[in-house]
Design an enzyme around this catalytic site. Sequence first.
Site, short mmCIF file in Angstrom:
data_model
loop_
_atom_site.label_atom_id
_atom_site.label_comp_id
_atom_site.label_asym_id
_atom_site.label_seq_id
_atom_site.Cartn_x
_atom_site.Cartn_y
_atom_site.Cartn_z
N LYS A 170 65.22 64.81 50.76
CA LYS A 170 66.40 64.29 51.46
C LYS A 170 66.00 62.89 51.95
O LYS A 170 65.30 62.74 52.94
CB LYS A 170 66.76 65.21 52.64
CG LYS A 170 68.22 65.16 53.07
CD LYS A 170 68.72 63.81 53.47
CE LYS A 170 68.34 63.40 54.86
NZ LYS A 170 68.74 62.00 55.19
N GLY A 201 72.30 62.66 51.84
CA GLY A 201 73.16 63.11 52.93
C GLY A 201 72.60 62.67 54.27
O GLY A 201 71.56 62.02 54.33
N GLY A 203 71.00 62.98 58.17
CA GLY A 203 69.92 63.76 58.77
C GLY A 203 70.42 65.02 59.46
O GLY A 203 69.94 66.13 59.17
N PRO A 204 71.39 64.88 60.39
CA PRO A 204 71.83 66.07 61.13
C PRO A 204 72.45 67.16 60.25
O PRO A 204 72.45 68.32 60.63
CB PRO A 204 72.87 65.50 62.11
CG PRO A 204 72.50 64.06 62.25
CD PRO A 204 71.96 63.64 60.92
N GLY A 207 69.56 67.00 56.28
CA GLY A 207 68.16 67.05 56.72
C GLY A 207 67.89 68.30 57.54
O GLY A 207 66.91 69.02 57.30
N GLU A 245 54.92 62.47 60.09
CA GLU A 245 54.43 61.08 60.13
C GLU A 245 55.43 60.31 60.96
O GLU A 245 56.54 60.04 60.51
CB GLU A 245 54.36 60.50 58.71
CG GLU A 245 53.40 61.21 57.77
CD GLU A 245 51.96 60.94 58.10
OE1 GLU A 245 51.66 59.95 58.80
OE2 GLU A 245 51.11 61.75 57.69
N CYS A 279 55.77 51.32 60.24
CA CYS A 279 55.36 52.23 61.31
C CYS A 279 54.03 51.82 61.93
O CYS A 279 53.79 52.06 63.10
CB CYS A 279 55.28 53.64 60.76
SG CYS A 279 54.34 53.72 59.24
N GLU A 377 58.33 51.54 70.53
CA GLU A 377 58.37 51.04 69.15
C GLU A 377 59.66 50.25 68.97
O GLU A 377 60.75 50.79 69.14
CB GLU A 377 58.34 52.22 68.18
CG GLU A 377 58.27 51.77 66.74
CD GLU A 377 58.22 52.93 65.77
OE1 GLU A 377 59.04 53.86 65.89
OE2 GLU A 377 57.37 52.91 64.87
P1 NAD Z 1 64.73 58.77 61.53
O1 NAD Z 1 63.85 59.73 62.25
O2 NAD Z 1 65.99 58.38 62.15
O3 NAD Z 1 65.10 59.35 60.09
C1 NAD Z 1 64.13 59.75 59.17
C2 NAD Z 1 64.75 60.78 58.24
O4 NAD Z 1 65.10 61.94 58.99
C3 NAD Z 1 66.03 60.33 57.56
O5 NAD Z 1 66.07 60.84 56.25
C4 NAD Z 1 67.11 60.99 58.41
O6 NAD Z 1 68.30 61.22 57.70
C5 NAD Z 1 66.44 62.30 58.75
N1 NAD Z 1 66.96 62.96 59.94
C6 NAD Z 1 67.59 62.41 61.02
N2 NAD Z 1 67.94 63.38 61.90
C7 NAD Z 1 67.54 64.56 61.37
C8 NAD Z 1 67.62 65.91 61.81
N3 NAD Z 1 68.18 66.25 62.97
N4 NAD Z 1 67.09 66.88 61.01
C9 NAD Z 1 66.50 66.56 59.84
N5 NAD Z 1 66.41 65.30 59.37
C10 NAD Z 1 66.92 64.30 60.13
O7 NAD Z 1 63.80 57.54 61.22
P2 NAD Z 1 64.20 56.18 60.50
O8 NAD Z 1 64.95 55.36 61.48
O9 NAD Z 1 64.80 56.44 59.16
O10 NAD Z 1 62.75 55.54 60.23
C11 NAD Z 1 62.08 54.77 61.14
C12 NAD Z 1 61.01 55.59 61.84
O11 NAD Z 1 60.09 56.13 60.88
C13 NAD Z 1 60.16 54.78 62.76
O12 NAD Z 1 59.97 55.45 63.98
C14 NAD Z 1 58.83 54.65 62.02
O13 NAD Z 1 57.72 54.43 62.83
C15 NAD Z 1 58.75 55.95 61.33
N6 NAD Z 1 57.82 55.89 60.19
C16 NAD Z 1 56.61 56.52 60.27
C17 NAD Z 1 55.70 56.44 59.22
C18 NAD Z 1 54.36 57.11 59.28
O14 NAD Z 1 53.73 57.26 58.24
N7 NAD Z 1 53.89 57.55 60.42
C19 NAD Z 1 56.03 55.73 58.10
C20 NAD Z 1 57.27 55.08 58.05
C21 NAD Z 1 58.15 55.19 59.10
#
Ligand code: NAD
Length: 470
Positions: A170, A201, A203-204, A207, A245, A279, A377
């Site tokens: 996803k 699709g 996240g909420p 995902g 991550e 990140c 962040e």
């Molecule tokens: P996000 O957490 O908003 O979304 C990440 C993914 O999760 C998306 O696919 C989103 O649709 C999904 N998602 C959102 N709500 C969900 C839920 N309730 N249940 C299941 N899935 C859900 O993050 P983002 O804004 O897309 O990405 C930026 C973040 O990612 C930053 O905080 C960054 O630091 C982090 N990041 C971490 C790493 C690492 O390796 N540690 C790498 C890249 C990015």
Amino acid sequence: MKAHDGMYIGGQWRPAAGRERTAVLDPADERLLAEVPAGDARDVDTAVRAARTALPAWAATPPAGRAARIGALRDVLVARRAEFADTVTAELGSPIGFSERVHVGSPIAVAASFAELAASYPFEERIGNSTVLLEPVGVVGAITPWNYPLHQVVAKVAPALAAGCTLVLKPAEDTPLTAQLFAEAVHEAGIPAGVFNLVTGTGPVAGQALAAHEGVDLVSFTGSTAVGRKIGATAGAAVKRVALELGGKSANVILPGADLAKAVTAGVGHVMNNSGQSCNALTRMLVHRDQYEEAVSLVAAAVAGYPTGDPRDPGTRLGPLVNAAQRDRVRAYIVRGIEEGARLVAGGPDAPHARGYFVAPTVFADVTPGMTIAQEEIFGPVLSILAYEDQDEALRIANGTVYGLGGAVWAADEETAVAFARRMETGQVDINGGRFNVLAPFGGHKRSGIGRELGPHGLAEYLQTKSLQF
Ligand code: NAD
């Protein structure tokens, strides 16, 4: 921009169960690029069933056979390199040169590394009177963010395939076109139907359904710490394995005696690359008080080399942020930095262009460790410079956030830098400008996550043990 009006499930593009759609916008000019279906729990269920059906045969495929398919996938990524780079630039806004070198170059290297590892990894070991089998965990639910839309996908798919797992991906709402192109590459590489499945699709909806699905054995998530907490709770309640991550707030520690100009140039590049949306971006630069003003001037000069511009122009080094919400969030942090008393050295909250989600490259000096911009962040092209008196204070500042993902130390010699790095609470530290290594474990200490990606440690996340006693 080409988009599929369906989900890639069981080796074919199938219509979504519902009618919801997600608009994909070009962050450089806010125009509509494409629409993709927004899947729901029904699509997730179909995809998980397809992955489960494909699991026994893929898990039983000899490692050399799995390695061959991952190698073929790597070859397709190479052959379609330009198409991938254009797609990442279109939906993420990353400058085209960076898209080619990093957004596509890194996943190619990662795929190649797992093709090799699949062939060479010891999936069996002998301990005393036991033979320990390292078996695939099963069906993986992979949830990825938008900031490295191909790399994050390959960093999960390649090790899962190497381990003998099957998956449902996803991807993030903002970057589904790269994920669709990746599904095409999987197909072209001859990876058997159902081994990899894609559900686009929100996240909420999609995902959450994937994280909660009973047919998923491991949830591998990359994204924000806030969403990671929810996913960890869902997986924990179901006694399901989970890898998280998450976010970061990495420190770039410049010790006295280091090559200051080199450290500053590399540090600024690290933050400005990908518009600060990495990140592990080194967003806090720590400089000894005696060199502080010199460092501030060097940073200001270096940042002048990152004017915002059209990401399709090969000369551009700093593109827009991914979407309007992200831009507004970053600008709000800049305003907060000014309000809390930091000294604005470059940039600021004003929009550099009339259209597009641009934020000016911004530098704050006189940042103190307790300020919001030093703790949270930001995920934008914003660098904070902090002063320290001695190494103990530098360490307290470096370790003084809830995160622990990346980091860097610069010193006159490696020994001094390594001694400092050993005391840092973080998953990765670059010593005197050390380069990214696709085989080194990547992941966080503290609230930056659980689990590791890449290389043999990353492969181990997708394996479980079975001990046979003789
Ligand atoms: P996000 O957490 O908003 O979304 C990440 C993914 O999760 C998306 O696919 C989103 O649709 C999904 N998602 C959102 N709500 C969900 C839920 N309730 N249940 C299941 N899935 C859900 O993050 P983002 O804004 O897309 O990405 C930026 C973040 O990612 C930053 O905080 C960054 O630091 C982090 N990041 C971490 C790493 C690492 O390796 N540690 C790498 C890249 C990015």
